[in-house]
Design an enzyme around this catalytic site. Structure first.
Site, PDB file in Angstrom:
ATOM      1  N   GLY A  44       0.948  -1.251   0.147  1.00  0.00           N
ATOM      2  CA  GLY A  44       0.029   0.149  -0.023  1.00  0.00           C
ATOM      3  C   GLY A  44       0.859   1.156   0.000  1.00  0.00           C
ATOM      4  O   GLY A  44       0.679   2.221   0.882  1.00  0.00           O
ATOM      5  N   THR A  47       0.221   5.745  -1.381  1.00  0.00           N
ATOM      6  CA  THR A  47      -0.494   6.760  -0.865  1.00  0.00           C
ATOM      7  C   THR A  47      -0.333   7.053   0.771  1.00  0.00           C
ATOM      8  O   THR A  47       0.046   5.757   1.208  1.00  0.00           O
ATOM      9  CB  THR A  47      -1.949   7.010  -1.164  1.00  0.00           C
ATOM     10  OG1 THR A  47      -2.511   8.244  -0.518  1.00  0.00           O
ATOM     11  CG2 THR A  47      -2.990   5.716  -0.416  1.00  0.00           C
ATOM     12  N   GLY A  48      -0.690   7.778   1.543  1.00  0.00           N
ATOM     13  CA  GLY A  48      -0.679   7.899   2.837  1.00  0.00           C
ATOM     14  C   GLY A  48       0.614   7.564   3.507  1.00  0.00           C
ATOM     15  O   GLY A  48       1.767   7.845   3.240  1.00  0.00           O
ATOM     16  N   GLY A  50       1.991   4.508   3.718  1.00  0.00           N
ATOM     17  CA  GLY A  50       3.017   3.725   3.099  1.00  0.00           C
ATOM     18  C   GLY A  50       3.834   4.581   2.253  1.00  0.00           C
ATOM     19  O   GLY A  50       4.841   4.181   2.270  1.00  0.00           O
ATOM     20  N   SER A 174      -3.731  -0.473  14.910  1.00  0.00           N
ATOM     21  CA  SER A 174      -4.202   0.811  15.539  1.00  0.00           C
ATOM     22  C   SER A 174      -4.555   0.730  16.779  1.00  0.00           C
ATOM     23  O   SER A 174      -5.187  -0.434  17.272  1.00  0.00           O
ATOM     24  CB  SER A 174      -5.422   1.077  14.564  1.00  0.00           C
ATOM     25  OG  SER A 174      -6.311   2.240  14.855  1.00  0.00           O
ATOM     26  N   TYR A 200     -13.059  -3.383  11.101  1.00  0.00           N
ATOM     27  CA  TYR A 200     -11.634  -2.860  11.147  1.00  0.00           C
ATOM     28  C   TYR A 200     -10.814  -3.279  12.431  1.00  0.00           C
ATOM     29  O   TYR A 200      -9.762  -3.657  12.269  1.00  0.00           O
ATOM     30  CB  TYR A 200     -11.842  -1.421  10.770  1.00  0.00           C
ATOM     31  CG  TYR A 200     -10.511  -0.548  10.990  1.00  0.00           C
ATOM     32  CD1 TYR A 200      -9.598  -0.974   9.822  1.00  0.00           C
ATOM     33  CD2 TYR A 200     -10.213   0.362  11.784  1.00  0.00           C
ATOM     34  CE1 TYR A 200      -8.370  -0.365  10.004  1.00  0.00           C
ATOM     35  CE2 TYR A 200      -8.824   1.014  11.758  1.00  0.00           C
ATOM     36  CZ  TYR A 200      -8.215   0.700  10.721  1.00  0.00           C
ATOM     37  OH  TYR A 200      -7.054   1.377  10.818  1.00  0.00           O
TER      38      TYR A 200
HETATM   39  N1  LIG Z   1      -4.830   7.202   9.041  1.00  0.00           N
HETATM   40  C1  LIG Z   1      -4.911   6.841  10.349  1.00  0.00           C
HETATM   41  O1  LIG Z   1      -5.203   7.587  11.018  1.00  0.00           O
HETATM   42  C2  LIG Z   1      -4.273   5.516  10.723  1.00  0.00           C
HETATM   43  C3  LIG Z   1      -4.666   5.138  12.062  1.00  0.00           C
HETATM   44  C4  LIG Z   1      -4.330   3.701  12.725  1.00  0.00           C
HETATM   45  C5  LIG Z   1      -3.859   2.818  12.073  1.00  0.00           C
HETATM   46  N2  LIG Z   1      -3.575   3.320  10.441  1.00  0.00           N
HETATM   47  C6  LIG Z   1      -3.216   2.096   9.549  1.00  0.00           C
HETATM   48  O2  LIG Z   1      -2.016   2.556   8.772  1.00  0.00           O
HETATM   49  C7  LIG Z   1      -2.116   1.669   7.691  1.00  0.00           C
HETATM   50  C8  LIG Z   1      -2.023   2.816   6.483  1.00  0.00           C
HETATM   51  O3  LIG Z   1      -3.093   3.753   6.487  1.00  0.00           O
HETATM   52  P1  LIG Z   1      -3.328   5.012   5.838  1.00  0.00           P
HETATM   53  O4  LIG Z   1      -4.011   5.821   6.835  1.00  0.00           O
HETATM   54  O5  LIG Z   1      -2.274   5.365   4.952  1.00  0.00           O
HETATM   55  O6  LIG Z   1      -4.385   4.471   4.802  1.00  0.00           O
HETATM   56  P2  LIG Z   1      -4.831   5.196   3.411  1.00  0.00           P
HETATM   57  O7  LIG Z   1      -4.283   6.364   2.931  1.00  0.00           O
HETATM   58  O8  LIG Z   1      -6.264   4.692   2.981  1.00  0.00           O
HETATM   59  O9  LIG Z   1      -3.774   3.980   2.233  1.00  0.00           O
HETATM   60  C9  LIG Z   1      -4.144   2.640   2.425  1.00  0.00           C
HETATM   61  C10 LIG Z   1      -3.214   1.937   1.178  1.00  0.00           C
HETATM   62  O10 LIG Z   1      -3.571   0.527   1.333  1.00  0.00           O
HETATM   63  C11 LIG Z   1      -4.050   0.226   0.034  1.00  0.00           C
HETATM   64  N3  LIG Z   1      -4.647  -1.081  -0.162  1.00  0.00           N
HETATM   65  C12 LIG Z   1      -6.028  -1.312   0.383  1.00  0.00           C
HETATM   66  N4  LIG Z   1      -6.583  -2.202  -0.033  1.00  0.00           N
HETATM   67  C13 LIG Z   1      -5.392  -3.003  -0.617  1.00  0.00           C
HETATM   68  C14 LIG Z   1      -5.601  -4.349  -1.244  1.00  0.00           C
HETATM   69  N5  LIG Z   1      -6.535  -5.016  -1.503  1.00  0.00           N
HETATM   70  N6  LIG Z   1      -4.072  -4.626  -1.707  1.00  0.00           N
HETATM   71  C15 LIG Z   1      -3.193  -3.797  -1.606  1.00  0.00           C
HETATM   72  N7  LIG Z   1      -3.194  -2.552  -1.201  1.00  0.00           N
HETATM   73  C16 LIG Z   1      -4.511  -2.141  -0.644  1.00  0.00           C
HETATM   74  C17 LIG Z   1      -4.439   1.293  -0.651  1.00  0.00           C
HETATM   75  O11 LIG Z   1      -4.519   1.225  -2.092  1.00  0.00           O
HETATM   76  P3  LIG Z   1      -5.443   1.934  -3.068  1.00  0.00           P
HETATM   77  O12 LIG Z   1      -4.993   3.519  -2.945  1.00  0.00           O
HETATM   78  O13 LIG Z   1      -5.302   1.324  -4.281  1.00  0.00           O
HETATM   79  O14 LIG Z   1      -6.894   1.738  -2.443  1.00  0.00           O
HETATM   80  C18 LIG Z   1      -3.619   2.369  -0.060  1.00  0.00           C
HETATM   81  O15 LIG Z   1      -2.398   2.419  -0.804  1.00  0.00           O
HETATM   82  C19 LIG Z   1      -3.252   0.980   7.504  1.00  0.00           C
HETATM   83  O16 LIG Z   1      -3.036  -0.350   8.021  1.00  0.00           O
HETATM   84  C20 LIG Z   1      -4.153   1.601   8.489  1.00  0.00           C
HETATM   85  O17 LIG Z   1      -5.018   0.533   9.023  1.00  0.00           O
HETATM   86  C21 LIG Z   1      -4.044   4.523  10.046  1.00  0.00           C
END
Ligand SMILES: NC(=O)c1ccc[n+]([C@@H]2O[C@H](COP(=O)([O-])OP(=O)(O)OC[C@H]3O[C@@H](n4cnc5c(N)ncnc54)[C@H](OP(=O)(O)O)[C@@H]3O)[C@@H](O)[C@H]2O)c1
Length: 322
Positions: A44, A47-48, A50, A174, A200
């Site tokens: 992943g 974006t974000g 990752g 999380s 989730y």
């Molecule tokens: N943001 C927060 O506040 C927060 C808090 C706690 C934990 N987290 C954790 O941190 C991690 C990153 O989150 P983020 O905030 O950066 O989220 P995000 O911006 O929504 O990015 C999520 C990434 O996961 C990819 N993804 C989703 N489904 C997938 C699949 N089937 N196969 C391959 N890639 C897939 C997305 O790809 P696409 O763009 O193609 O959909 C995107 O690259 C996650 O595990 C999340 O649970 C985030």
């Protein structure tokens, strides 16, 4: 009047600079470790958190494989990272964690083309949504992608991680995992719920339980596994919540959008604990831990239950046909 203004200002500054960063899991990692000659996978990474973590590790000289489900988004992210870091060793690769076929193809391709794997960052994730969707293999998609997809991927790459030791596995989890106190093993991969964050949260506690059991199985191999809570980070994470149905859920999503906008960390700060987990020398022999705010922290009691962790591991092996 002046006294009131001073008190309000002090409270405001205190909230802005101290309480909110603390409450939202903010931290700064200052380590300058280099990763020249090392190979990293970030799932992943388009974006974000990752993408930002991938850029940080590329800046340190690593060869970074950005594993994403959309090659279009992946290529665009890789171009950005290369431009930002001047590191040409950043590569886009196809990986859909909602498809066991895609995971196996990615692992095979990686083994055929790469010589080593030093750091595996299981970052990809699907967030809260009160409508359940299925993966290609028929799993509820949060458990299917966030836990089972990464579980299969990690297991398929363990031999390379062992050969490249000392090496590290980092799984994004999380703080929301505290809300799960029972994994419902009868419906582990197909638990249905109308509550937005239930599935989730289940997948995120599974991430912690996975590293707990995995770290035991990896004892003596030079491979560590830790879980990271990145804090509250303003990314695209609310995409899934926007697909929720019903007045309460959509209102909750709107409320969370405001919260993220006001107090969320940016993606750079959100990637700090992940980078810390991936490179900090003090973690060389630390495994099976929950990391938050760039330090070792304590997860919920259920996330520390070793019997639950073993049961989850054994059941996951069966579900992904290992
Ligand atoms: N943001 C927060 O506040 C927060 C808090 C706690 C934990 N987290 C954790 O941190 C991690 C990153 O989150 P983020 O905030 O950066 O989220 P995000 O911006 O929504 O990015 C999520 C990434 O996961 C990819 N993804 C989703 N489904 C997938 C699949 N089937 N196969 C391959 N890639 C897939 C997305 O790809 P696409 O763009 O193609 O959909 C995107 O690259 C996650 O595990 C999340 O649970 C985030």
């Amino acid at each position: 009047m002046l006294k009131t203004a001073i008190i309000v200002s002090v409270i405001g500054i205190g909230l802005y600079y101290f309480f909110i960063p603390f409450a939202t899991g903010s931290c700064e990692y200052y380590g300058k470790e280099r990763l020249d000659g090392k190979t990293v996978i970030v799932t992943g990474a388009n974006t974000g958190i990752g993408k930002t973590a991938a850029a940080d590790l590329a800046q340190r000289g690593a060869r970074v494989i950005c594993a994403c489900r959309s090659m279009e988004r992946c290529n665009a992210a890789v171009a950005d990272i290369k431009r930002e870091t001047n590191n040409v060793q950043v590569v886009a690769a196809k990986l859909d964690l909602g498809s066991m076929k895609s995971i196996r193809e990615f692992a095979q391709m990686f083994k055929n083309t790469e010589k080593r794997l030093d750091i595996l960052i299981n970052n990809a994730g699907i967030g809260c949504r009160n409508v359940d969707k299925k993966t290609e293999d028929g799993f509820e998609d949060r458990m299917g992608v966030n836990h089972l997809g990464h579980f299969l991927l990690t297991n398929l790459l363990l031999d390379m991680l062992k050969q490249s030791q000392p090496s590290r596995i980092v799984c994004l989890t999380s703080l929301i995992h505290w809300t799960t106190t029972d994994l419902d093993f009868d419906n582990l991969a197909n638990h249905t719920s109308t509550s937005s964050c239930d599935n989730y949260s289940r997948s995120k506690i599974a991430n912690i339980l996975f590293v707990l059991e995995l770290s035991k199985r990896l004892k003596g191999t030079g491979v560590t596994a830790n879980a990271v809570h990145p804090g509250l980070v303003q990314t695209e994470t609310l995409r899934s919540a926007r697909e929720s149905e019903g007045f309460l859920a959509t209102s909750y999503t709107k409320f969370m959008e405001v919260v993220f906008l006001l107090v969320g960390n940016d993606a750079r700060r959100g990637a700090q604990t992940t980078v810390y987990a991936a490179v900090d020398p003090s973690l060389e022999n630390v495994s099976g831990q929950f990391l938050a705010r760039c330090k070792i922290d304590t997860p919920s009691p259920y996330a520390r239950d070793e019997a639950v962790a073993k049961k989850l591991y054994d059941m996951s092996l069966k579900l992904v046909n290992l």
